[in-house]
Motif scaffolding. Structure first.
Motif, PDB file in Angstrom:
ATOM      1  N   LEU A 111      -6.932   6.220   1.965  1.00 58.94           N
ATOM      2  CA  LEU A 111      -5.755   6.802   1.320  1.00 58.94           C
ATOM      3  C   LEU A 111      -6.147   7.834   0.264  1.00 58.94           C
ATOM      4  N   TYR A 112      -7.141   7.495  -0.551  1.00 62.15           N
ATOM      5  CA  TYR A 112      -7.592   8.453  -1.561  1.00 62.15           C
ATOM      6  C   TYR A 112      -8.216   9.686  -0.907  1.00 62.15           C
TER       7      TYR A 112
ATOM      8  N   ILE B 109      -2.584   2.271  -5.647  1.00 58.44           N
ATOM      9  CA  ILE B 109      -3.395   1.964  -4.460  1.00 58.44           C
ATOM     10  C   ILE B 109      -4.529   1.004  -4.802  1.00 58.44           C
TER      11      ILE B 109
ATOM     12  N   LEU C 106       0.879   3.938  -2.841  1.00 59.11           N
ATOM     13  CA  LEU C 106       0.642   5.353  -2.544  1.00 59.11           C
ATOM     14  C   LEU C 106       1.682   6.230  -3.241  1.00 59.11           C
TER      15      LEU C 106
ATOM     16  N   PHE D 255       0.838  -1.205   0.000  1.00 64.92           N
ATOM     17  CA  PHE D 255       0.000   0.000   0.000  1.00 64.92           C
ATOM     18  C   PHE D 255       0.874   1.256   0.000  1.00 64.92           C
ATOM     19  N   PHE D 256       1.965   1.214   0.744  1.00 63.46           N
ATOM     20  CA  PHE D 256       2.878   2.364   0.785  1.00 63.46           C
ATOM     21  C   PHE D 256       3.503   2.596  -0.588  1.00 63.46           C
TER      22      PHE D 256
ATOM     23  N   VAL E 208      -9.308   0.664   3.306  1.00 64.47           N
ATOM     24  CA  VAL E 208      -7.959   1.240   3.401  1.00 64.47           C
ATOM     25  C   VAL E 208      -7.674   2.105   2.170  1.00 64.47           C
ATOM     26  N   ALA E 209      -8.032   1.584   0.998  1.00 67.85           N
ATOM     27  CA  ALA E 209      -7.840   2.360  -0.234  1.00 67.85           C
ATOM     28  C   ALA E 209      -8.655   3.645  -0.200  1.00 67.85           C
TER      29      ALA E 209
ATOM     30  N   ALA F  13      -7.457  10.926   1.986  1.00 65.96           N
ATOM     31  CA  ALA F  13      -6.368  11.725   2.549  1.00 65.96           C
ATOM     32  C   ALA F  13      -5.681  12.548   1.452  1.00 65.96           C
ATOM     33  N   LEU F  14      -5.445  11.939   0.305  1.00 70.28           N
ATOM     34  CA  LEU F  14      -4.784  12.645  -0.796  1.00 70.28           C
ATOM     35  C   LEU F  14      -5.638  13.792  -1.328  1.00 70.28           C
TER      36      LEU F  14
END
Length: 219
Positions: A195-196, A171, A12, A8-9, A191-192, A198-199
């Motif tokens: 992350l999206y 991601i 990202l 995932f990192f 989780v995906a 947050a971006l």
């Protein structure tokens, strides 16, 4: 799960680089297309309109597939042997094309909002055309274009998820693989999503801060 955390990192990082590179190139492309659409040369203006009409009329996923498989077919035909185009390069090219088309419309409207007297005054002072664009028109148009441009950038970040269909390990691709192998689709897709989110949140916050910075007092 630790291995998927690392994946995932890495995904990202790919998503961020993909967004930054395609966004920067797409912005330049959009600016040139906007200038072309405002050109007094009919052929140049027609080409600009054709580009934005075609690209905005097609789904982003379809453009990604056409660029990827079309690029592969073109290189194969030129070299005489099968050569598969790099998925990362294809993703950047496709997203740049899409982003550039929408940027062109935003920039065109913003350029038109700049009073013509500004350019005329600059010419009377002896500024060259490129100086007029760089120091007079662009700074003023960006104040108008920035809110819509910021929203478009957030959409670009989300659209990067589409490149997973051509095998790029972003991601979304990591989430898809993890959901299937671990049989926990909800966990991986959440989780995906985080992350999206947050971006896009960081992107929107950055553009809002930039808007406040370049805002003219009293307006």
């Amino acid at each position: 799960m630790l291995s998927f955390a690392l994946q995932f990192f890495n995904g990202l990082q790919i998503t961020v680089v993909l967004s930054l590179v395609s966004g920067a190139l797409g912005s330049l492309l959009g600016l040139f297309v906007a200038m072309a659409k405002l050109s007094k040369r009919d052929v140049v203006a027609l080409l600009g309109r054709a580009y934005t009409t075609i690209v905005r009329g097609l789904p982003e996923l379809l453009i990604i597939l056409v660029v990827y498989f079309g690029g592969t077919a073109a290189i194969t035909a030129l070299t005489g042997r099968y050569v598969e185009i790099n998925a990362f390069a294809a993703g950047i090219a496709a997203l740049m094309i899409v982003f550039g088309a929408y940027c062109a419309e935003i920039f065109r409207g913003a350029i038109m909002s700049v009073p013509q007297g500004q350019a005329e005054a600059a010419r009377s002072l002896g500024l060259k055309p490129w100086q007029i664009w760089l120091f007079v028109i662009l700074p003023q148009m960006m104040r108008v274009a920035l809110p819509a441009y910021g929203n478009l950038w957030a959409s670009l970040v989300k659209d990067t998820s589409l490149v997973s269909v051509i095998g790029l390990t972003d991601i979304m691709r990591v989430a898809f693989i993890g959901a299937g192998s671990m049989r926990a689709p909800l966990t991986f897709y959440l989780v995906a999503s985080a992350l999206y989110l947050a971006l896009t949140s960081m992107s929107l916050a950055s553009f809002r801060a930039l808007e406040r910075r370049i805002e003219i007092p009293g307006h």
